[in-house]
Write a protein that holds these residues in place. Structure first.
Motif, short mmCIF file in Angstrom:
data_model
loop_
_atom_site.label_atom_id
_atom_site.label_comp_id
_atom_site.label_asym_id
_atom_site.label_seq_id
_atom_site.Cartn_x
_atom_site.Cartn_y
_atom_site.Cartn_z
N GLU A 121 0.82 -1.21 0.00
CA GLU A 121 0.00 0.00 0.00
C GLU A 121 0.86 1.27 0.00
N ILE A 122 2.05 1.20 0.53
CA ILE A 122 2.94 2.36 0.61
C ILE A 122 3.83 2.33 -0.63
N ILE A 123 3.44 3.09 -1.64
CA ILE A 123 4.11 3.04 -2.94
C ILE A 123 4.47 4.46 -3.37
N THR A 124 5.73 4.67 -3.67
CA THR A 124 6.21 5.95 -4.20
C THR A 124 7.09 5.65 -5.41
N VAL A 125 6.76 6.24 -6.54
CA VAL A 125 7.50 5.96 -7.77
C VAL A 125 8.88 6.59 -7.71
N ASN A 126 9.91 5.79 -7.99
CA ASN A 126 11.28 6.29 -8.08
C ASN A 126 12.02 5.44 -9.11
N GLU A 127 12.11 5.96 -10.33
CA GLU A 127 12.77 5.21 -11.40
C GLU A 127 14.27 5.47 -11.45
N MET A 128 14.77 6.37 -10.60
CA MET A 128 16.20 6.70 -10.63
C MET A 128 17.06 5.52 -10.24
N PHE A 129 16.55 4.64 -9.35
CA PHE A 129 17.35 3.52 -8.89
C PHE A 129 17.69 2.55 -10.02
N SER A 130 16.94 2.59 -11.11
CA SER A 130 17.25 1.74 -12.25
C SER A 130 18.43 2.27 -13.05
N LEU A 131 18.83 3.51 -12.78
CA LEU A 131 19.88 4.16 -13.57
C LEU A 131 21.08 4.60 -12.74
N LEU A 132 20.96 4.59 -11.41
CA LEU A 132 22.03 5.11 -10.56
C LEU A 132 23.07 4.02 -10.28
N PRO A 133 24.33 4.21 -10.72
CA PRO A 133 25.37 3.23 -10.38
C PRO A 133 25.88 3.43 -8.96
N PHE A 134 26.48 2.38 -8.39
CA PHE A 134 27.05 2.44 -7.05
C PHE A 134 28.53 2.03 -7.12
N ALA A 135 29.36 2.74 -6.34
CA ALA A 135 30.78 2.44 -6.27
C ALA A 135 31.14 2.01 -4.86
N GLN A 136 32.05 1.05 -4.75
CA GLN A 136 32.47 0.56 -3.43
C GLN A 136 33.53 1.48 -2.84
N VAL A 137 33.43 1.72 -1.55
CA VAL A 137 34.40 2.52 -0.81
C VAL A 137 35.11 1.60 0.17
N SER A 138 36.45 1.52 0.08
CA SER A 138 37.19 0.61 0.95
C SER A 138 37.46 1.22 2.32
N GLY A 139 37.46 2.54 2.43
CA GLY A 139 37.68 3.21 3.71
C GLY A 139 36.40 3.80 4.24
N LYS A 140 36.56 4.80 5.12
CA LYS A 140 35.39 5.43 5.71
C LYS A 140 34.90 6.62 4.90
N ALA A 141 35.69 7.03 3.89
CA ALA A 141 35.31 8.19 3.09
C ALA A 141 35.80 8.00 1.66
N TYR A 142 35.27 8.81 0.77
CA TYR A 142 35.53 8.73 -0.66
C TYR A 142 36.10 10.08 -1.10
N LEU A 143 37.34 10.08 -1.62
CA LEU A 143 38.02 11.33 -1.99
C LEU A 143 38.23 11.37 -3.49
N TYR A 144 37.89 12.49 -4.09
CA TYR A 144 38.16 12.69 -5.51
C TYR A 144 38.55 14.14 -5.74
N LYS A 145 39.13 14.43 -6.91
CA LYS A 145 39.68 15.76 -7.18
C LYS A 145 39.02 16.36 -8.41
N ARG A 146 38.63 17.62 -8.28
CA ARG A 146 38.04 18.37 -9.40
C ARG A 146 39.03 19.41 -9.90
N GLU A 147 38.96 19.68 -11.21
CA GLU A 147 39.75 20.79 -11.77
C GLU A 147 39.34 22.09 -11.09
N ASN A 148 40.34 22.93 -10.85
CA ASN A 148 40.06 24.24 -10.27
C ASN A 148 40.46 25.34 -11.25
N VAL A 149 41.78 25.52 -11.46
CA VAL A 149 42.28 26.51 -12.41
C VAL A 149 43.27 25.83 -13.34
#
Length: 301
Positions: A23-51
Motif C-alpha cells: 500500500e505504501i508506494i512511491t514511484v522512483n525510477e532513478m534507482f534503475s539508472l544510478l550506479p554504485f561504487a564501493q568505498v574501501s575506507g570510511k570516506a571517498y576522496l576525488y579531485k576536481r579541476e580548479n584553475v
C-alpha cells in the motif's frame, strides 16, 4: 432450536490470503539508472579541476613562462543507516502459519531503509542532519540551479532545453515528479497534437518518454513544496543528471557487500525474542559539478 448464525460462524474460518498487499508506494525510477561504487575506507576522496595552467605566444628568445594548474579535493563520508527488528520467539513459532512473522518484519524494515535512501538521495542535507549525507538538491552547484522564473512558473520546452544544455557532456536522464511529467505530455499535445517521443532504454522493460533523446524518469520522492521567490511552498524541481562513476552522480557503499545487509544478532538478553539488524553503509557522490543541473520553481507539481 434452529442453528443460529452466531453458532455457525464458530465452525467456519475466513479464507486467509497469503502475502502482504503493498500500500505504501512511491514511484522512483532513478534507482534503475544510478550506479554504485564501493568505498574501501570510511570516506571517498576525488579531485576536481580548479584553475588550468596558462600558455603564451612567444617571440624568439623570450622566456617561457611556467605555472601549474590547481585542483580541489572533495571528500564524501560514508553514513550508517541501521535498524533492529525484535520478534518474539513464541509469536514467530506459533503464529507463522499464514505469514512468517520474522520474514514479514524484515521485508518491511528493508523497504523502509530503501525508501529512506531514496528520499535522502534527493532531499538529504548534512547541515540539517549531521548523520545523513547530502542529496542531489545540496550537491547541485549554485551556478547549475536555473530558476524557471523569479517567483516560479509553469514548465516550458525552452526551459527544459536550457536545462539539458547546462550539462555539457549530455545528461543520462531528466528526473521530475509525476505531475511535472503529465504537464510535459500536455505541452506536446498542445503543440499541434504531437505525442511524446519514446525511446527504448536498456534499463527498462518498456519504452520511456524522452526529451530530445534524453530519457525522462519519474521520482516522486522529490518535494512538491519548494519555495521560489515569493511563490510560497508551491513549486518543485526538474533535474538533468549525468550518472556514472567517472564524472557523474553515483551512489556509494562500504564494506564487502553492496546494498542492504541483514545481520542476525541472536536472542535478546532480557526477552524471549530474536533480534535481527538491517544496515547499510551508504552515501552519494557527484564528481563534476557540470554533471547535474536543477530547474527550480516549476509550478507543475
Amino acid at each position: 432450536m434452529p442453528l443460529l448464525k452466531v453458532e455457525a460462524e464458530k465452525l467456519s474460518q475466513n479464507q486467509v490470503v497469503q502475502g502482504l498487499i503493498e500500500e505504501i508506494i512511491t514511484v522512483n525510477e532513478m534507482f534503475s539508472l544510478l550506479p554504485f561504487a564501493q568505498v574501501s575506507g570510511k570516506a571517498y576522496l576525488y579531485k576536481r579541476e580548479n584553475v588550468l595552467p596558462t600558455v603564451s605566444f612567444l617571440d624568439v628568445d623570450d622566456t617561457v613562462p611556467e605555472n601549474a594548474g590547481t585542483f580541489t579535493e572533495v571528500v564524501t563520508k560514508l553514513r550508517i543507516m541501521a535498524g533492529d527488528v525484535d520478534v518474539d520467539k513464541f509469536l514467530n513459532e506459533t503464529m507463522s502459519d499464514s505469514e512468517n512473522q520474522l520474514a514479514t518484519q524484515l521485508a518491511l524494515k528493508t523497504k523502509a531503509m530503501a525508501r529512506q535512501y531514496m528520499d535522502t538521495s534527493v532531499n538529504g542535507d548534512n547541515a540539517v542532519n549531521s548523520k545523513s549525507f547530502d542529496g542531489m538538491k545540496v550537491l547541485t552547484a549554485a551556478a547549475q540551479v536555473l530558476p524557471i522564473a523569479a517567483n516560479g512558473g509553469a514548465l516550458t520546452m525552452s526551459a527544459l532545453d536550457q536545462l539539458v544544455d547546462a550539462v555539457p557532456n549530455k545528461p543520462d536522464f531528466l528526473m521530475m515528479r509525476s505531475g511535472t511529467r503529465r504537464a510535459y505530455v500536455a505541452l506536446l499535445r498542445a503543440a499541434g497534437g504531437n505525442t511524446a517521443s519514446m525511446i527504448q532504454h536498456p534499463n527498462f522493460d518498456v519504452p520511456v518518454l524522452a526529451h530530445n533523446g534524453v530519457p525522462i524518469i519519474v521520482n516522486d520522492f522529490m518535494l512538491g513544496n519548494e519555495v521560489q521567490g515569493t511563490s510560497g511552498a508551491v513549486t518543485c524541481s526538474v533535474y538533468a543528471v549525468r550518472a556514472n562513476e567517472l564524472d557523474g552522480l553515483h551512489g556509494l557503499y562500504g564494506g564487502s557487500e553492496a546494498g542492504i545487509r541483514v545481520e542476525p544478532i541472536g536472542t535478546v538478553q532480557n526477552k524471549d525474542a530474536i533480534r535481527t539488524r538491517v544496515k547499510w553503509y551508504c552515501g552519494m557522490a557527484l564528481k563534476s559539478t557540470k554533471s547535474m543541473a536543477r530547474l527550480a520553481g516549476v509550478t507543475n507539481i
